[in-house]
Design a protein around this motif. Structure first.
Motif, PDB file in Angstrom:
ATOM      1  N   LEU A 132       7.806  -8.567  10.007  1.00 39.59           N
ATOM      2  CA  LEU A 132       6.743  -9.207   9.236  1.00 39.59           C
ATOM      3  C   LEU A 132       5.373  -8.840   9.802  1.00 39.59           C
ATOM      4  CD1 LEU A 132       8.419 -12.655   8.566  1.00 39.59           C
ATOM      5  CD2 LEU A 132       7.841 -10.918   6.838  1.00 39.59           C
ATOM      6  N   LEU A 133       5.265  -8.716  11.112  1.00 38.68           N
ATOM      7  CA  LEU A 133       4.007  -8.259  11.719  1.00 38.68           C
ATOM      8  C   LEU A 133       3.730  -6.803  11.347  1.00 38.68           C
ATOM      9  CD1 LEU A 133       4.242  -9.973  15.215  1.00 38.68           C
ATOM     10  CD2 LEU A 133       2.591 -10.499  13.387  1.00 38.68           C
ATOM     11  N   LYS A 134       4.782  -5.987  11.284  1.00 38.18           N
ATOM     12  CA  LYS A 134       4.617  -4.595  10.854  1.00 38.18           C
ATOM     13  C   LYS A 134       4.184  -4.548   9.389  1.00 38.18           C
ATOM     14  CE  LYS A 134       4.873  -0.109  11.039  1.00 38.18           C
ATOM     15  NZ  LYS A 134       3.673   0.602  11.421  1.00 38.18           N
ATOM     16  N   LEU A 135       4.714  -5.431   8.558  1.00 36.84           N
ATOM     17  CA  LEU A 135       4.287  -5.490   7.156  1.00 36.84           C
ATOM     18  C   LEU A 135       2.806  -5.862   7.082  1.00 36.84           C
ATOM     19  CD1 LEU A 135       4.891  -5.320   4.144  1.00 36.84           C
ATOM     20  CD2 LEU A 135       5.815  -7.649   4.271  1.00 36.84           C
ATOM     21  N   LYS A 136       2.378  -6.818   7.901  1.00 38.03           N
ATOM     22  CA  LYS A 136       0.950  -7.166   7.952  1.00 38.03           C
ATOM     23  C   LYS A 136       0.122  -5.947   8.343  1.00 38.03           C
ATOM     24  CE  LYS A 136      -0.791 -10.756   9.645  1.00 38.03           C
ATOM     25  NZ  LYS A 136      -1.279 -11.797  10.546  1.00 38.03           N
ATOM     26  N   ALA A 137       0.598  -5.194   9.331  1.00 37.57           N
ATOM     27  CA  ALA A 137      -0.124  -4.001   9.767  1.00 37.57           C
ATOM     28  C   ALA A 137      -0.207  -2.973   8.644  1.00 37.57           C
ATOM     29  CB  ALA A 137       0.544  -3.402  11.001  1.00 37.57           C
ATOM     30  N   GLU A 138       0.897  -2.783   7.935  1.00 38.97           N
ATOM     31  CA  GLU A 138       0.896  -1.828   6.815  1.00 38.97           C
ATOM     32  C   GLU A 138      -0.128  -2.237   5.755  1.00 38.97           C
ATOM     33  OE1 GLU A 138       2.294   1.106   6.209  1.00 38.97           O
ATOM     34  OE2 GLU A 138       3.551   1.194   7.995  1.00 38.97           O
ATOM     35  N   LEU A 139      -0.157  -3.519   5.398  1.00 39.10           N
ATOM     36  CA  LEU A 139      -1.132  -3.983   4.399  1.00 39.10           C
ATOM     37  C   LEU A 139      -2.556  -3.718   4.882  1.00 39.10           C
ATOM     38  CD1 LEU A 139       0.322  -7.442   3.262  1.00 39.10           C
ATOM     39  CD2 LEU A 139       0.579  -5.237   2.138  1.00 39.10           C
ATOM     40  N   SER A 140      -2.782  -3.930   6.165  1.00 43.32           N
ATOM     41  CA  SER A 140      -4.119  -3.758   6.737  1.00 43.32           C
ATOM     42  C   SER A 140      -4.524  -2.289   6.820  1.00 43.32           C
ATOM     43  CB  SER A 140      -4.180  -4.395   8.123  1.00 43.32           C
ATOM     44  OG  SER A 140      -3.957  -5.786   8.023  1.00 43.32           O
ATOM     45  N   LEU A 141      -3.557  -1.384   6.871  1.00 44.71           N
ATOM     46  CA  LEU A 141      -3.854   0.043   6.980  1.00 44.71           C
ATOM     47  C   LEU A 141      -4.308   0.677   5.660  1.00 44.71           C
ATOM     48  CD1 LEU A 141      -0.995   1.215   9.361  1.00 44.71           C
ATOM     49  CD2 LEU A 141      -3.461   1.299   9.817  1.00 44.71           C
ATOM     50  N   TYR A 142      -4.117  -0.012   4.540  1.00 44.08           N
ATOM     51  CA  TYR A 142      -4.576   0.547   3.269  1.00 44.08           C
ATOM     52  C   TYR A 142      -6.091   0.699   3.317  1.00 44.08           C
ATOM     53  CZ  TYR A 142      -0.236   0.468   0.604  1.00 44.08           C
ATOM     54  OH  TYR A 142       1.014   0.737   0.129  1.00 44.08           O
ATOM     55  N   ASN A 143      -6.580   1.906   2.999  1.00 42.86           N
ATOM     56  CA  ASN A 143      -8.019   2.160   2.975  1.00 42.86           C
ATOM     57  C   ASN A 143      -8.696   1.481   1.791  1.00 42.86           C
ATOM     58  OD1 ASN A 143      -8.203   3.923   5.287  1.00 42.86           O
ATOM     59  ND2 ASN A 143      -7.052   5.401   4.061  1.00 42.86           N
ATOM     60  N   HIS A 144      -7.948   1.325   0.718  1.00 40.56           N
ATOM     61  CA  HIS A 144      -8.490   0.736  -0.502  1.00 40.56           C
ATOM     62  C   HIS A 144      -7.554  -0.383  -0.960  1.00 40.56           C
ATOM     63  CE1 HIS A 144     -11.249   4.109  -0.656  1.00 40.56           C
ATOM     64  NE2 HIS A 144     -10.215   4.909  -0.488  1.00 40.56           N
ATOM     65  N   GLU A 145      -8.042  -1.608  -0.936  1.00 43.31           N
ATOM     66  CA  GLU A 145      -7.207  -2.764  -1.247  1.00 43.31           C
ATOM     67  C   GLU A 145      -6.537  -2.642  -2.614  1.00 43.31           C
ATOM     68  OE1 GLU A 145      -7.556  -7.631  -1.539  1.00 43.31           O
ATOM     69  OE2 GLU A 145      -9.124  -6.497  -0.531  1.00 43.31           O
ATOM     70  N   GLU A 146      -7.232  -2.085  -3.593  1.00 44.17           N
ATOM     71  CA  GLU A 146      -6.664  -1.970  -4.937  1.00 44.17           C
ATOM     72  C   GLU A 146      -5.419  -1.079  -4.961  1.00 44.17           C
ATOM     73  OE1 GLU A 146     -10.173   1.026  -4.829  1.00 44.17           O
ATOM     74  OE2 GLU A 146      -9.750  -0.975  -4.029  1.00 44.17           O
ATOM     75  N   ASN A 147      -5.274  -0.199  -3.965  1.00 42.63           N
ATOM     76  CA  ASN A 147      -4.108   0.683  -3.915  1.00 42.63           C
ATOM     77  C   ASN A 147      -2.817  -0.058  -3.552  1.00 42.63           C
ATOM     78  OD1 ASN A 147      -5.765   2.758  -4.644  1.00 42.63           O
ATOM     79  ND2 ASN A 147      -5.843   3.703  -2.627  1.00 42.63           N
ATOM     80  N   LEU A 148      -2.945  -1.291  -3.065  1.00 44.58           N
ATOM     81  CA  LEU A 148      -1.747  -2.112  -2.826  1.00 44.58           C
ATOM     82  C   LEU A 148      -0.957  -2.318  -4.122  1.00 44.58           C
ATOM     83  CD1 LEU A 148      -3.298  -4.928  -0.614  1.00 44.58           C
ATOM     84  CD2 LEU A 148      -1.585  -3.277   0.131  1.00 44.58           C
ATOM     85  N   TRP A 149      -1.612  -2.159  -5.250  1.00 50.27           N
ATOM     86  CA  TRP A 149      -1.010  -2.486  -6.551  1.00 50.27           C
ATOM     87  C   TRP A 149      -0.707  -1.253  -7.396  1.00 50.27           C
ATOM     88  CZ3 TRP A 149       0.691  -7.175  -6.445  1.00 50.27           C
ATOM     89  CH2 TRP A 149       0.134  -8.039  -5.496  1.00 50.27           C
ATOM     90  N   LEU A 150      -0.849  -0.056  -6.798  1.00 50.70           N
ATOM     91  CA  LEU A 150      -0.574   1.177  -7.538  1.00 50.70           C
ATOM     92  C   LEU A 150       0.925   1.399  -7.713  1.00 50.70           C
ATOM     93  CD1 LEU A 150      -2.978   3.879  -6.042  1.00 50.70           C
ATOM     94  CD2 LEU A 150      -3.094   2.792  -8.295  1.00 50.70           C
ATOM     95  N   VAL A 151       1.278   1.964  -8.850  1.00 46.71           N
ATOM     96  CA  VAL A 151       2.621   2.488  -9.092  1.00 46.71           C
ATOM     97  C   VAL A 151       2.437   3.882  -9.699  1.00 46.71           C
ATOM     98  CG1 VAL A 151       3.760   0.252  -9.409  1.00 46.71           C
ATOM     99  CG2 VAL A 151       2.758   1.394 -11.375  1.00 46.71           C
ATOM    100  N   ASP A 152       3.486   4.673  -9.664  1.00 51.03           N
ATOM    101  CA  ASP A 152       3.452   5.958 -10.358  1.00 51.03           C
ATOM    102  C   ASP A 152       4.826   6.219 -10.947  1.00 51.03           C
ATOM    103  OD1 ASP A 152       5.121   7.147  -8.446  1.00 51.03           O
ATOM    104  OD2 ASP A 152       3.636   8.590  -7.757  1.00 51.03           O
ATOM    105  N   ASN A 153       5.036   7.414 -11.450  1.00 50.67           N
ATOM    106  CA  ASN A 153       6.297   7.723 -12.130  1.00 50.67           C
ATOM    107  C   ASN A 153       7.509   7.569 -11.230  1.00 50.67           C
ATOM    108  OD1 ASN A 153       4.963   8.271 -14.498  1.00 50.67           O
ATOM    109  ND2 ASN A 153       4.738  10.453 -14.034  1.00 50.67           N
TER     110      ASN A 153
END
Length: 154
Positions: free
Chosen positions: A16-37
């Motif tokens: 869970l701490l690693k998940l927090k770190a991953e979320l924090s590493l996103y350069n652009h918060e909006e990219n947390l919600w991206l999907v692609d094909n």
């Protein structure tokens, strides 16, 4: 000798701490919600799913926290602020710290109180399953970040 719950508490908290770190590493918060094909679940939705999963099966079922899950919303909600996700992860870590150490050896070998799959299982088995489930999605989050956290403002 440490009980399995001691080990699982450490593993859940680590991941869970690693998940927090991953979320924090996103350069652009909006990219947390991206999907692609090829990537159909956004990191934000995977995070909501893991929060719902752990707060249901450990918090509500084993810890009697009163948590009520809305599983469809875990995959349909969008644009939850990163800080809100991080705060929920902190609360989930606190729940893990409160609930898992209270599970006895007898409870571990007992049948898990809810039927989740189409077969019966011990609480011990299901807790190990939940830890591997968390780790599986954590790997997906890592790949999502590295593949899709691109600069949208080029």
């Amino acid at each position: 000798m440490a009980m399995l719950t001691d080990t699982l508490t450490l593993i859940f908290k680590r991941d869970l701490l690693k998940l927090k770190a991953e979320l924090s590493l996103y350069n652009h918060e909006e990219n947390l919600w991206l999907v692609d094909n090829n990537i159909s679940n956004a990191t934000g939705n995977l995070c909501l799913h893991l929060l719902g999963n752990l707060n249901t099966y450990i918090g509500a079922v084993l810890g009697h926290t009163g948590y009520v899950r809305n599983r469809p919303e875990e995959f349909s909600r969008r644009n939850v602020p990163r800080v809100a996700l991080l705060n929920e992860l902190d609360r989930t870590i606190q729940m893990i710290d409160a609930v898992l150490p209270s599970i006895t050896e007898a409870q571990l070998s007992d049948e898990y109180p809810d039927q989740v799959f189409d077969y019966k299982m011990t609480t011990e088995y299901f807790l190990v399953h939940l830890a591997t489930h968390l780790n599986y999605h954590l790997g997906q989050v890592n790949y999502h970040r590295r593949l899709l956290d691109i600069d949208l403002h080029v």
